[in-house]
Scaffold this active site. Structure first.
Site, PDB file in Angstrom:
ATOM      1  N   HIS A 279       6.859   3.629  10.457  1.00 10.41           N
ATOM      2  CA  HIS A 279       8.081   3.471   9.667  1.00 10.41           C
ATOM      3  C   HIS A 279       9.121   4.554   9.945  1.00 10.41           C
ATOM      4  CE1 HIS A 279      10.258   1.175   6.806  1.00 10.41           C
ATOM      5  NE2 HIS A 279       9.195   0.622   6.255  1.00 10.41           N
TER       6      HIS A 279
ATOM      7  N   GLU B 292      16.256 -14.289   7.067  1.00  9.37           N
ATOM      8  CA  GLU B 292      15.904 -12.877   6.851  1.00  9.37           C
ATOM      9  C   GLU B 292      14.986 -12.448   7.993  1.00  9.37           C
ATOM     10  OE1 GLU B 292      15.213 -11.754   2.887  1.00  9.37           O
ATOM     11  OE2 GLU B 292      14.212  -9.870   3.382  1.00  9.37           O
TER      12      GLU B 292
ATOM     13  N   ARG C 262       1.114 -13.863  -2.204  1.00 10.86           N
ATOM     14  CA  ARG C 262       1.228 -12.760  -1.243  1.00 10.86           C
ATOM     15  C   ARG C 262       0.747 -11.441  -1.859  1.00 10.86           C
ATOM     16  NH1 ARG C 262       6.193 -11.456   0.950  1.00 10.86           N
ATOM     17  NH2 ARG C 262       5.536 -11.255   3.105  1.00 10.86           N
TER      18      ARG C 262
ATOM     19  N   GLU D 221      10.678  -7.684  13.456  1.00 14.79           N
ATOM     20  CA  GLU D 221      11.479  -6.813  12.595  1.00 14.79           C
ATOM     21  C   GLU D 221      11.364  -5.347  13.013  1.00 14.79           C
ATOM     22  OE1 GLU D 221      10.417  -7.144   8.472  1.00 14.79           O
ATOM     23  OE2 GLU D 221      11.706  -5.474   7.867  1.00 14.79           O
TER      24      GLU D 221
ATOM     25  N   GLU E 209       9.546  -5.976  -4.244  1.00 14.15           N
ATOM     26  CA  GLU E 209      10.905  -5.773  -3.740  1.00 14.15           C
ATOM     27  C   GLU E 209      11.940  -6.534  -4.575  1.00 14.15           C
ATOM     28  OE1 GLU E 209      10.511  -6.712   0.474  1.00 14.15           O
ATOM     29  OE2 GLU E 209       9.848  -4.663   0.843  1.00 14.15           O
TER      30      GLU E 209
ATOM     31  N   ASP F 245       3.649  -2.457   6.469  1.00 16.90           N
ATOM     32  CA  ASP F 245       4.602  -3.555   6.659  1.00 16.90           C
ATOM     33  C   ASP F 245       4.842  -3.844   8.142  1.00 16.90           C
ATOM     34  OD1 ASP F 245       6.445  -5.489   6.154  1.00 16.90           O
ATOM     35  OD2 ASP F 245       8.057  -4.154   5.556  1.00 16.90           O
TER      36      ASP F 245
HETATM   37  C1  GCV Z   1      11.004 -11.208   3.070  1.00 17.25           C
HETATM   38  C2  GCV Z   1       9.642  -6.383   4.561  1.00 17.25           C
HETATM   39  C3  GCV Z   1      10.924  -6.936   5.077  1.00 17.25           C
HETATM   40  C4  GCV Z   1      11.572  -7.882   4.087  1.00 17.25           C
HETATM   41  C5  GCV Z   1      10.563  -8.951   3.690  1.00 17.25           C
HETATM   42  C6  GCV Z   1       9.335  -8.258   3.117  1.00 17.25           C
HETATM   43  C7  GCV Z   1       8.238  -9.236   2.740  1.00 17.25           C
HETATM   44  O1  GCV Z   1       9.883  -5.476   3.541  1.00 17.25           O
HETATM   45  O2  GCV Z   1      11.786  -5.899   5.405  1.00 17.25           O
HETATM   46  O3  GCV Z   1      12.696  -8.445   4.684  1.00 17.25           O
HETATM   47  O4  GCV Z   1      11.102  -9.848   2.764  1.00 17.25           O
HETATM   48  O5  GCV Z   1       8.807  -7.398   4.092  1.00 17.25           O
HETATM   49  O6  GCV Z   1       7.344  -9.399   3.534  1.00 17.25           O
HETATM   50  O7  GCV Z   1       8.304  -9.807   1.670  1.00 17.25           O
END
Ligand code: GCV
Length: 722
Positions: A547, A193, A350, A419, A317, A391
């Protein structure tokens, strides 16, 4: 002329030898980036001459896996740097011996009676001293632990790789943080990911029987910068990782990492008691659930006695978590902590949690959710908090939880993988971004309460400290997809070891070890690296914008995006552009999440006149004609930032092209190709964002800002493969 059989055989042999030589030469010289910063290429002659007298023999007794690894690294490193073997010796019988180990492994080190000094440096710290042993001048690299000695050996090699003097050394080093971790968002099917450098390095199908030799090189690279933990699987976790089958595979990986001082961690799916254990619930207060986790922890520790612990993304999420059962994050974290506590494991919980309530500000969600639990987490829980409140954006203010939870062990989480920073296509050196965050003053205990001090535990007497980076590694031959982005892995390790190191030092080290010793070239490269992050902010999200990314994959601009199922996944939620102006009002007239910061930070951010302009649109909705400190209007200033970013990439391409005879052709060409993409993308960002924002500002682009080539509809229709 007739040839004898013997002559023909000799010719054949010679031809074969020449072929093998060329084959080897090309293999050895392949500049595919695989060797990272551990290249150990031959040093310039003056350096070799000055080092040679101090490298007469290696006295590294011991047969443990760590000492063997240490001896091999030093022998290979020295031989290749100097172009001559440095013999291993059992004793100090000449000047220039390098004596390495612990008081237990080396009688020489034992004889120095350094126990107290080494104890002061902790189990992973080390001393390097030039001194006399008997009649001989030697260099001693010593630590309480073998892994500490290994760190010392890497430090010593780095001195030579960066052309530092080694004749008269008196070094004391110790890591400032205890957990220095890479978090891998690797899935069990081999995908990663947010990974942009190929597939996962963990070959789950082949493990535990087939162990990729690359794992050792991964461990070496990490040990060379002091990384001592690796969370192997995605925080969006698959419970399968906790099955007996996978535990065997994880144990095999742990076996490769162990000699290099790296412990493995696993991301735990909170619903595992249901998914694997057949329980009806994963409620953390249910005794059967707690018992299931205890049994699972016992099973893991039986296979991996030095297992680090669990990393958990809960109720975020779509992930399951304690709130699914009407419990709190505290209940969840402390229940898991109890399961690993008997084994001295930790739970890394987290803080990336946010809800989807109407009218709320995502930037304030984690604080609202977690801050009330300050002081209540079990002693083996750390809260892993992203550097900024949203983020991993190109620029965010520091997360208000730093300084906001003095009785909780806080651990920053950085994203090394890019990312939101152009994937592995854009050259961005992230040390400057992390430095900016670490230098931020929270004012939690008055002036000077920096994030560094929160992180290293000195501000609040934190018992366990740490730092995590979401890895940018993958199966690509050069590990990180872009040769320069290896520097971010390197920088993360250096900052986790010492969060006070400055970005220039890190850049200079990495350049010398990885690219060149040529001073002029190195200076150009350092400048490019140090400027790069600001340039990306300019062409992506200047002045506190954030963002603005294309939905889902987050590559490229889509400020118009408003079709995600959640408001707070849509760029329009963040920039709030309208006819009056642009930006997110987080002051008392808006969401007021600025109140989560201590004074005077809160007032500074709240006041339009004192808010740093690089955070302006993060905290304020600002009129298009607002006068900036430059005297220009906000609209003109935004436009100029975008243009400045584009100009920087163009100039960098020229600088890089001019270095074609200074960098090996393979890496030069690879980076040049990436810079072409970066320039294309920077222009795309500028044009798409300005064209879109102009529909609100209704103002012309100022002089010096190039007109976009396409219409807004065309930018909207663009896809990743355009
Ligand atoms: C692992 C963001 C990313 C997700 C990630 C999330 C997180 O939203 O887009 O891919 O998921 O952060 O840190 O948990």
């Amino acid at each position: 002329m007739r040839t004898t059989v013997r002559q023909r055989i000799r010719r054949c042999q010679t031809a074969r030898a020449v072929a093998i030589f060329f084959l080897l030469a090309t293999t050895v010289k392949a500049e595919d980036g695989y060797r990272l910063w551990l290249r150990y290429d031959l040093l310039p002659q003056p350096a070799i001459s000055s080092y040679r007298p101090h490298l007469a023999s290696l006295v590294v007794p011991g047969s443990s896996a760590t000492l063997v690894a240490l001896r091999t690294e030093l022998a290979n490193g020295c031989a290749r740097l100097l172009g001559a073997t440095v013999p291993a010796a059992v004793g100090v019988d000449r000047d220039g011996a390098i004596v390495v180990g612990t008081p237990q492994s080396s009688s020489y080190i034992n004889s120095l009676k350094w126990d107290r000094q080494l104890a002061d440096l902790g189990p992973e710290g080390f001393r390097i001293r030039s001194l006399r042993l008997g009649n001989h001048s030697v260099t001693v690299i010593a630590s309480q632990s073998e892994v500490g000695a290994l760190y010392g050996a890497f430090y010593f090699l780095r001195l030579m790789q960066t052309l530092q003097p080694i004749a008269s050394l008196n070094v004391r080093e110790r890591p400032r943080l205890q957990l220095r971790m890479l978090d891998h968002w690797d899935n069990l099917d081999g995908s990663i990911e947010r990974g942009y450098a190929g597939k996962s390095l963990w070959n789950w199908n082949g493990l535990p029987d087939r162990i990729d030799p690359r794992l050792r090189d991964y461990a070496r690279a990490n040990a060379s910068i002091g990384i001592n933990g690796s969370a192997l699987n995605n925080v969006n976790a698959n419970a399968q990782i906790l099955t007996a089958d996978y535990i065997r595979k994880v144990a095999a990986i742990a076996g490769v990492f162990r000699p290099y001082g790296i412990r493995v961690f696993l991301s735990a799916r909170f619903s595992a008691p249901i998914d694997l254990g057949g329980l009806k619930t994963a409620d953390p207060l249910d005794p059967d659930v707690a018992a299931w986790w205890k049994t699972k922890a016992n099973e893991i520790y039986k296979a991996i006695p030095d297992f680090g612990g669990f990393l958990v993304k809960a109720n975020s999420e779509g992930q399951p978590g304690p709130r699914t059962y009407g419990r709190t994050h505290l209940d969840g974290a402390n229940m898991l902590a109890a399961a690993v506590a008997p084994h001295h494991g930790v739970v890394i919980w987290r803080a990336f949690v946010y809800d989807n309530k109407p009218g709320y500000d995502r930037a304030g969600a984690a604080y609202a959710e977690l801050q009330p639990f300050d002081g209540k987490f079990a002693p083996n829980v750390l809260l892993q908090v992203k550097n900024g409140p949203i983020d991993f954006q190109p620029r965010e203010p520091f997360h208000p939880l730093f300084g906001g939870m003095p009785k909780t062990q806080m651990m920053p989480e950085f994203q090394i993988t890019q990312e939101y920073l152009g994937f592995s296509n854009h050259l961005v050196f992230l040390a400057t971004m992390w430095r900016e965050f670490l230098n931020s003053d929270t004012y939690a205990k008055g002036r000077g309460s920096t994030v560094t001090k929160v992180t290293n535990g000195s501000l609040d007497h934190q018992r366990i400290t740490g730092m995590a980076g979401v890895a940018n590694t993958g199966s690509d031959r050069n590990w990180t997809g872009h040769d320069f982005l290896q520097s971010n892995w390197y920088a993360f390790g250096r900052l986790a070891w010492n969060p006070d190191v400055d970005s220039r030092t890190i850049a200079n080290e990495w350049i010398a070890m990885t690219l060149t010793h040529d001073r002029v070239t190195a200076a150009t490269l350092a400048r490019i690296m140090l400027e790069s992050r600001e340039a990306v902010v300019d062409y992506m999200t200047p002045l506190g914008l954030h963002h603005l990314f294309w939905g889902g994959h987050h590559y490229g601009p889509a400020p118009w995006w408003n079709t995600e199922p959640r408001n707070d996944w849509n760029p329009v939620y963040y920039h709030r552009a309208n006819a009056e102006g642009i930006g997110f009002d987080r002051t008392a007239t808006g969401s007021n999440t600025v109140s989560q910061y201590h004074q005077p930070v809160r007032d500074q951010f709240s006041n339009l006149n004192t808010c740093p302009e690089n955070f302006l649109l993060w905290f304020h909705h600002v009129a298009w004609d607002h006068r900036m400190r430059s005297g220009r209007t906000l609209w003109d200033e935004i436009a100029r930032h975008y243009q400045r970013g584009v100009d920087w990439v163009r100039a960098t391409r020229r600088d890089w092209d001019a270095l074609s005879d200074k960098i090996d052709p393979e890496r030069h060409a690879a980076v040049a190709k990436k810079l072409t993409i970066q320039e294309r993308d920077a222009i795309w960002w500028k044009d798409a964002c300005l064209t879109y924002f102009q529909t609100f500002s209704k103002r012309p682009l100022p002089a010096g800002v190039e007109q976009p080539a396409k219409t807004l509809e065309e930018y909207k229709a663009k896809s990743l493969t355009w």
